[in-house]
Design an enzyme around this catalytic site. Structure first.
Site, PDB file in Angstrom:
ATOM      1  N   GLU A 253      53.222 -12.965 -51.464  1.00 41.40           N
ATOM      2  CA  GLU A 253      51.576 -13.294 -51.359  1.00 41.40           C
ATOM      3  C   GLU A 253      51.369 -14.633 -50.717  1.00 41.40           C
ATOM      4  OE1 GLU A 253      47.805 -13.167 -52.119  1.00 41.40           O
ATOM      5  OE2 GLU A 253      48.854 -11.460 -52.432  1.00 41.40           O
ATOM      6  N   THR A 299      44.985  -9.335 -48.344  1.00 38.77           N
ATOM      7  CA  THR A 299      46.182  -8.596 -48.740  1.00 38.77           C
ATOM      8  C   THR A 299      46.045  -7.129 -48.414  1.00 38.77           C
ATOM      9  OG1 THR A 299      46.790 -10.106 -50.561  1.00 38.77           O
ATOM     10  CG2 THR A 299      47.504  -7.860 -50.607  1.00 38.77           C
ATOM     11  N   HIS A 415      49.603 -16.971 -55.682  1.00 40.48           N
ATOM     12  CA  HIS A 415      48.111 -16.666 -55.259  1.00 40.48           C
ATOM     13  C   HIS A 415      47.294 -17.716 -55.575  1.00 40.48           C
ATOM     14  CE1 HIS A 415      44.402 -14.502 -54.378  1.00 40.48           C
ATOM     15  NE2 HIS A 415      45.071 -13.552 -54.107  1.00 40.48           N
ATOM     16  N   ASP A 474      51.700 -12.069 -46.211  1.00 41.67           N
ATOM     17  CA  ASP A 474      50.622 -11.181 -45.967  1.00 41.67           C
ATOM     18  C   ASP A 474      49.330 -11.875 -45.295  1.00 41.67           C
ATOM     19  OD1 ASP A 474      50.034 -12.575 -48.242  1.00 41.67           O
ATOM     20  OD2 ASP A 474      48.775 -11.138 -49.161  1.00 41.67           O
ATOM     21  N   HIS A 475      48.987 -13.067 -45.662  1.00 34.24           N
ATOM     22  CA  HIS A 475      48.060 -13.941 -45.127  1.00 34.24           C
ATOM     23  C   HIS A 475      48.310 -15.285 -45.589  1.00 34.24           C
ATOM     24  CE1 HIS A 475      46.105 -14.366 -49.167  1.00 34.24           C
ATOM     25  NE2 HIS A 475      46.399 -13.095 -49.191  1.00 34.24           N
TER      26      HIS A 475
END
Length: 653
Positions: A253, A299, A415, A474-475
């Site tokens: 994440e 996500t 996150h 993911d990002h």
């Protein structure tokens, strides 16, 4: 002067000026719109005028004192929309769209992020409303109970329309095809304003909702022709080498690649991941030029891209807005081609990003969500289950899966806003003064430690050696709103090109029996994962509609489109309307035909992918004669397996 201000039109003028000034100041100091040149600066200042004239002008049609009340209400609504974009932009570097607003099921899980993004100084953005209320109370007794002459509000509205027409004309002169090529919302807000963008977005959303109805089987043909022409043949060294092996896909994440080998206070932030990258004996091949390609879906976009080789949508999340589409996704393909069972493990609510619905359409057999985990207070922080208890509690379910399996493990602790309990923090925060950036390294270290423990458990349970293990980011985790702090971290100025460089996320893969290639310089993105994995399993990707190509193939296409139309490639890249030398990071003043052709290809690819999703075109496509469309009614994601009331797969009728 006092008499003028006391009139309805005078009050309107005061409200308009306050609204105009506030909006412009927010544009300047809250949004990074990349304004350059006199024309763009003028348009940024000018564009709030048309919105103010039209929307506030509507209140002038009301009778008597109601006109003032409606002006205040309209101003408050516009201010709320603007402030909502401010908070959204602080993390996402993006603006709210209609599809994003429809993702209301997600709001309950993002309270921590919103609280972290709001500031006490934001109360200043309400001063104009408070002033208007006070002014109205003071002057309303002077107002007539009659409606003002209708020609006056009509003239105000007409002036707003004229202002918008002038605005649009100047914008199109400075940025041709502005409304035709709308992948970058920053451009639209910069040239037209946040309120006009919201209206434009609503119109576009209405138009896209009709595209499925109008689509037919001929529309998929041009998509198929393009993807077949882009297809890259498999590398014989890898083709089929992973057939029959379990697949464990680990989702990192918000993890950006600059963390790999990064030292803070003299310590490695992620020593375990570093060891996988740097020690070839551990068997991992690492792609150091791998980029995320997500947009507003973050996500959920990453999940979609990796499992379908389709791009996310330019607005909102396809998981939410196109969750009932027909998909030919990796879990279903592996099931039909090689009898794989599939599962997703995620310590959060099952409805977040509409997962409990869209997973059925992807053909995912099991979904282990928060109902399967011990979500007691000591195990949860921020968005959901902490990573260490997540991996520990997932292991029994993983062991119980029928082999071969495709297991997607989704971490959560790393996150925004990167909260961590004191006892879990094993590295001191950075010292930039930016809380999110400073804590980012602490949660990254926690994630790294949880991975090391998980790998040990996999080895102990006998699952490690016989599994393909794939790790990906993911990002981004740190948006360009934190450029000042990131300049301290990286020691470099964060230019648009540097920010694009920072969109690298890790991708590493271990294939049992295949020697590591160490670090590969190949440029690739999330769109390329699906065909790569299919070829490793011995399934030829050419039958399926995929926009990516096999990363190990000699024919792999080394350009990485971003959702906004930018792209990265080994020799040259395109960022925010400019071409750059990818090595020197210098602007290329005279782009070649090759560069322009690649940009056109990127735009075409994004448009074709959008057509697939908006038109639900895969319902018209059959990959091969053995393919069976997914019957989503066969899937049900209830509670734990040991609860007979909530079996995880519906009985076939």
């Amino acid at each position: 002067m006092k008499k003028l201000i006391s009139s309805k039109l005078g009050f309107f003028a005061v409200a308009l000026v306050l609204f105009w000034v506030k909006t412009y100041l927010i544009y300047k100091y809250e949004f990074s719109l990349g304004v350059s040149g006199v024309m763009q600066e003028f348009l940024l200042f000018f564009n709030p005028l048309s919105s103010g004239l039209i929307f506030l002008g509507l209140a002038l049609f009301a009778k008597g004192r109601k006109a003032g009340i409606w002006m205040i209400i309209i101003d408050a609504i516009l201010s709320f929309i603007l402030y909502a974009n401010v908070v959204f932009y602080r993390f996402n570097s993006d603006f709210i769209t209609i599809p994003t607003m429809l993702q209301t099921d997600n709001f309950g899980s993002i309270g921590g992020s919103i609280a972290d993004l709001a500031k006490w100084s934001d109360l200043l953005y309400s001063i104009d409303i408070i002033f208007l209320i006070g002014l109205f109370v003071f002057i309303r007794k002077n107002w007539s109970v009659q409606r003002i002459q209708l020609r006056k509000p009509f003239l105000v509205i007409a002036a707003g329309v004229l202002a918008f027409t002038i605005n649009l004309g100047l914008a199109e002169a400075d940025r041709p095809q502005l409304l035709e090529r709308t992948f970058d919302r920053n451009y639209l807000v910069k040239y037209l304003g946040a309120f006009n963008f919201t209206i434009y977005d609503a119109v576009q959303s209405a138009k896209t909702s009709t595209r499925r109805v109008l689509a037919d089987s001929s529309d998929i043909t041009k998509v198929e022709n393009y993807t077949k022409s882009k297809y890259a043949k498999p590398n014989e060294k890898y083709f089929g080498k992973g057939k029959g092996k379990n697949i464990i896909k680990i989702h990192l994440e918000s993890f950006q690649s600059f963390l790999i080998d990064y030292k803070l206070h003299g310590e490695e932030v992620t020593p375990f991941l570093n060891s996988l990258v740097n020690d070839q004996e551990k068997g991992f091949t690492y792609f150091n030029n791998f980029f995320h390609q997500t947009e507003q879906g973050k996500t959920a976009d990453a999940e979609l891209i990796l499992d379908t080789s389709l791009y996310g949508l330019p607005q909102g999340s396809a998981f939410v807005t196109k969750g009932n589409n027909t998909y030919q996704a990796l879990p279903a393909i592996l099931d039909q081609e090689q009898n794989y069972t599939s599962s997703v493990f995620h310590g959060d609510g099952k409805s977040f990003w509409n997962r409990d619905e869209v997973y059925k359409h992807l053909g995912i057999n099991e979904f282990y969500h928060e109902d399967f985990y011990d979500m007691s207070e000591e195990n949860v922080i921020n968005y959901g289950l902490k990573d260490k208890p997540f991996f520990e509690q997932s292991m029994p379910y993983l062991e119980d899966m029928e082999q071969p399996f495709y297991a997607h493990m989704m971490t959560l602790t790393h996150h925004h806003p990167y909260l961590i309990d004191e006892e879990d923090a094993t590295i001191d925060p950075a010292e930039t003064g930016d809380g999110s950036v400073d804590r980012y390294f602490q949660t990254a270290r926690y994630l790294d430690e949880s991975l090391e423990e998980f790998f040990e458990d996999l080895k102990e349970k006998g699952l490690y050696e016989d599994s393909i293990i794939m790790i990906y980011g993911d990002h981004y985790g740190i948006s360009d709103n934190h450029n000042r702090a990131m300049e301290e971290i990286t020691g470099e100025e964060i230019t648009p090109m540097k920010n694009a460089d920072l969109q690298r996320v890790p991708f590493m893969i271990r294939i049992p029996g295949v020697e590591s290639e160490g670090t590969k310089e190949t440029y690739a993105g999330q769109i390329d994962v699906m065909p790569t994995l299919l070829h490793i399993l011995g399934i030829d990707a050419k039958d399926y509609i995929q926009f990516g190509t096999d990363m190990f193939s000699k024919d792999h296409k080394e350009f990485v489109p971003f959702r906004n139309g930018n792209f990265m490639a080994p020799e040259f890249s395109y960022v925010d309307g400019k071409y750059y030398d990818s090595e020197t990071k210098e602007v290329i003043e005279e782009p070649t035909d090759e560069m322009k052709e690649m940009h056109d290809t990127v735009m075409k690819e994004l448009e074709l992918s959008d057509e697939v999703l908006y038109g639900d075109l895969l319902r018209f496509y059959t990959p091969n004669e053995d393919w069976e469309p997914i019957d989503e009614s066969k899937y049900f994601y209830g509670g734990p397996k040991n609860d007979p009331k909530t079996d995880t797969k519906a009985e076939e009728e």
